[in-house]
Design a protein around this motif. Structure first.
Motif, short mmCIF file in Angstrom:
data_model
loop_
_atom_site.label_atom_id
_atom_site.label_comp_id
_atom_site.label_asym_id
_atom_site.label_seq_id
_atom_site.Cartn_x
_atom_site.Cartn_y
_atom_site.Cartn_z
N HIS A 238 1.80 -11.41 1.63
CA HIS A 238 1.99 -12.17 2.87
C HIS A 238 2.86 -13.40 2.64
O HIS A 238 3.15 -14.14 3.56
N LEU A 240 6.00 -14.19 2.27
CA LEU A 240 7.43 -13.91 2.45
C LEU A 240 8.20 -15.22 2.66
O LEU A 240 7.70 -16.15 3.30
N GLY A 243 14.03 -13.35 5.70
CA GLY A 243 14.23 -11.99 6.18
C GLY A 243 14.65 -11.06 5.06
O GLY A 243 14.22 -9.91 5.00
N ASP A 245 13.84 -11.35 1.97
CA ASP A 245 12.64 -11.11 1.16
C ASP A 245 11.77 -10.03 1.81
O ASP A 245 11.24 -9.15 1.13
N LEU A 246 11.64 -10.08 3.14
CA LEU A 246 10.89 -9.05 3.85
C LEU A 246 11.50 -7.68 3.60
O LEU A 246 10.80 -6.71 3.28
N LYS A 249 10.78 -6.52 0.05
CA LYS A 249 9.38 -6.17 -0.18
C LYS A 249 9.04 -4.85 0.53
O LYS A 249 8.25 -4.05 0.01
N ILE A 256 2.99 -5.14 4.02
CA ILE A 256 3.38 -6.48 4.44
C ILE A 256 2.36 -7.02 5.44
O ILE A 256 1.98 -6.34 6.39
N LEU A 258 2.58 -9.83 7.85
CA LEU A 258 3.38 -10.88 8.48
C LEU A 258 2.45 -11.98 8.96
O LEU A 258 1.57 -11.74 9.78
N PHE A 269 12.17 -12.31 10.63
CA PHE A 269 11.43 -11.07 10.38
C PHE A 269 11.64 -10.09 11.52
O PHE A 269 11.81 -8.89 11.29
N VAL A 283 3.73 -2.36 7.88
CA VAL A 283 3.76 -3.72 8.43
C VAL A 283 2.47 -3.99 9.20
O VAL A 283 2.14 -3.28 10.15
#
Length: 595
Positions: A238, A240, A243, A245-246, A249, A256, A258, A269, A283
């Motif tokens: 969680h 992050l 963007g 990095d998202l 990952k 993820i 968020l 994101f 997600v």
């Protein structure tokens, strides 16, 4: 550890309950409850259709054509609303709301949150295993489903800080034997996992052996480090940072979570996910930390979903992440979908923009209606949480750095959140180091009674000009007494106000307390109402705005609570000194050299 009374999800497999549901679905018996006139959001397809829903006990027995059935003990008019599964918050800390679990449940259930995944590492860091046991017992009778996780990092950086407890692999394994515990909570000691530290390897392996979740905290990890972290068995993140990095990952295969507590990143994101053209099944959504004023004014996970929609995400995606995807991650096939045979956790929203819940059903019972609780909330005795501040009063000299000579070179902690080492030269006056020009002071005192309580002092740069002091015992994650300030008089005043209150927060300026929020339970929470706690915390915010100028997104009030998080990269002040997880070293004093 005590087992919870209802053994979810197996409670739905009671033969008598299933037989009654089958009979009702066939039309040979009435429903216990029938929701009519509403529209159903299918969390799988994202399509909305008109449908009536029949419930038997905690089970959804039937999804059928509107007005085709009228036989029910109770009929609920859902006309004009949209029915969805109950929302699932995949990573949160009740303690961040600064109220009890019962008060937290009363706050989020009316907003449509029916399940939370709670990492009680705040209580664990203060009270040890007894704190986790208390959390399990407090959650046991609430209408809000609380899936607890075993705190993996108590303390978060062993050897660099001292908490109120120390959880090794044996303690983690004991917690994981409880049916109330759903896995290992965020593994924050990233360096320990990556480097194969025996302690952290054993903790992760305890989680893997249990067959339960092993959740992560992978801030800043890329390349070989990220691969090593995941290869150890950690499966979510969680933390992050962007963007990009998202996207990385997601590509790596992490689940993820968020989180809504870093709003400045949510637009990025949304852009990344919209660019994919679909919502990955990995997600999910979480709140992580929600302060009491935010919780009182805006809600919990519903507010995260609402902001994502506001920033351009399809409402169907946000709700899928908060329901079906979350249930899949939890391996809870009873949750996350409105379908026959699933658990009757339902929310009737007025629309898919504001996501205001008209009705909330948990386990087949109406628990909230029109923003107000209907179900009874049972509170647990909080006596085990008091008297956690084991510190004598502190003097002004406790906040000074002694040194001999005329001038000195000192280490500094540069900028909040993403800290870096720095150096400065300054003078020595009357046997004490004068804080370098443009710096603020940070002091951390061990408050759990396991070592001396003399504060360790550091100098902060990049934190702006301070005009007073702030003291808090909410200080991640060991929650030692932490004081920020520009002068020793205000720092001592704020610290002693918090010590006298049994924990909490205080702001001092010009020799007077400007605001105080007592948190006498664990130094983290209070047993007063959310409304009153929110008001007092809001007063703290206002007082802080008068003693320091913030500069978002990093130099913000919230940064004060994470300034001691020694498991993160960079120097951090702890009760042992200035710690750096990369080197494993601690500077007891910031003095580097007498000039």
């Amino acid at each position: 550890m005590n087992a919870i009374a209802r053994q979810e999800p197996f409670d739905l497999n009671d033969p008598e309950l299933r037989a009654r549901a089958v009979a009702a679905a066939r039309g040979d018996a009435p429903f216990d409850m029938l929701l009519t006139g509403g529209r159903l959001l299918d969390a799988v397809t994202g399509l909305i259709r008109e449908a009536d829903i029949g419930l038997v006990g905690a089970l959804i027995a039937s999804i059928h054509a509107p007005a085709s059935r009228t036989d029910a003990v109770e009929i609920v008019d859902a006309t004009g609303g949209i029915l969805t599964p109950g929302l699932i918050d995949m990573h949160m800390h009740v303690e961040s709301s600064m109220v009890t679990p019962a008060e937290y449940a009363s706050a989020v259930l009316p907003h449509g949150v029916t399940t939370v995944v709670w990492d009680p590492h705040e209580f664990g860091n203060v009270h040890g295993l007894d704190g986790v046991r208390w959390a399990i017992e407090a959650a046991r009778t609430l209408p809000l489903r609380m899936i607890l996780l075993a705190p993996s990092c108590v303390p978060s950086a062993p050897g660099l800080e001292l908490a109120g407890a120390d959880f090794d692999a044996a303690v983690i394994a004991e917690m994981l034997r409880s049916p109330a515990v759903g896995g290992v909570a965020e593994v924050m000691n990233m360096r320990g996992v990556i480097d194969g530290d025996p302690r952290m390897s054993a903790i992760v392996n305890s989680g893997l052996a249990s067959g339960k979740l092993v959740c992560g905290h992978a801030r800043g990890l890329t390349g070989a480090d990220l691969n090593a972290f995941m290869a150890a068995g950690v499966t979510s993140d969680h933390e992050l940072t962007s963007g990009a990095d998202l996207a990385a990952k997601l590509s790596a295969g992490l689940t993820i979570e968020l989180r809504g507590s870093h709003d400045h990143l949510l637009r990025e994101f949304v852009e990344v996910l919209n660019g994919l053209g679909h919502l990955p099944s990995t997600v999910t959504l979480c709140t992580d930390d929600v302060f009491p004023d935010e919780l009182y004014q805006s809600g919990g996970l519903d507010e995260v979903a609402r902001r994502l929609v506001r920033y351009g995400m399809k409402a169907e995606w946000a709700l899928r992440a908060a329901t079906f995807n979350a249930a899949e991650r939890l391996k809870r096939s009873d949750l996350g979908l409105v379908a026959s045979g699933r658990r009757a956790d339902l929310v009737l929203f007025e629309d898919l923009t504001e996501l205001r819940a008209r009705l909330v059903i948990s386990d087949g019972r109406i628990v909230a209606r029109n923003g107000s609780m209907e179900a009874a909330i049972q509170s647990l005795d909080t006596a085990p949480l008091i008297n956690s501040i084991k510190l004598p009063p502190l003097s002004e000299n406790d906040f000074r750095v002694p040194a001999k000579g005329a001038r000195v070179r000192v280490a500094t902690i540069d900028r909040p959140r993403f800290t870096q080492w720095g150096e400065a030269e300054t003078e020595i006056r009357d046997g004490f180091v004068v804080p370098p020009a443009g710096s603020a002071m940070i002091a951390v005192a061990h408050r759990h009674g396991k070592a001396g309580g003399t504060p360790r002092i550091g100098f902060l740069t990049g934190w702006g000009e301070w005009r007073g002091a702030f003291c808090t015992t909410v200080s991640h994650d060991s929650h030692n007494l932490t004081v920020f300030g520009s002068n020793v008089r205000d720092m001592a005043l704020a610290a002693n106000a918090v010590i006298t209150a049994g924990g909490g927060m205080a702001v001092a300026k010009d020799g007077a307390i400007q605001a105080i929020l007592p948190l006498p339970l664990s130094g983290l929470v209070t047993d007063t109402s959310l409304k009153d706690t929110a008001s007092a915390f809001s007063d703290i915010r206002k007082a802080m705005d008068k003693i320091v100028d913030w500069k978002p997104p990093y130099r913000v009030f919230k940064a004060c609570f994470g300034a001691t998080l020694a498991c993160n990269a960079g120097p951090h002040q702890t009760d042992r000194g200035i710690a750096d997880v990369a080197t494993g070293k601690v500077l007891e004093s910031p003095v580097l050299e007498i000039l």
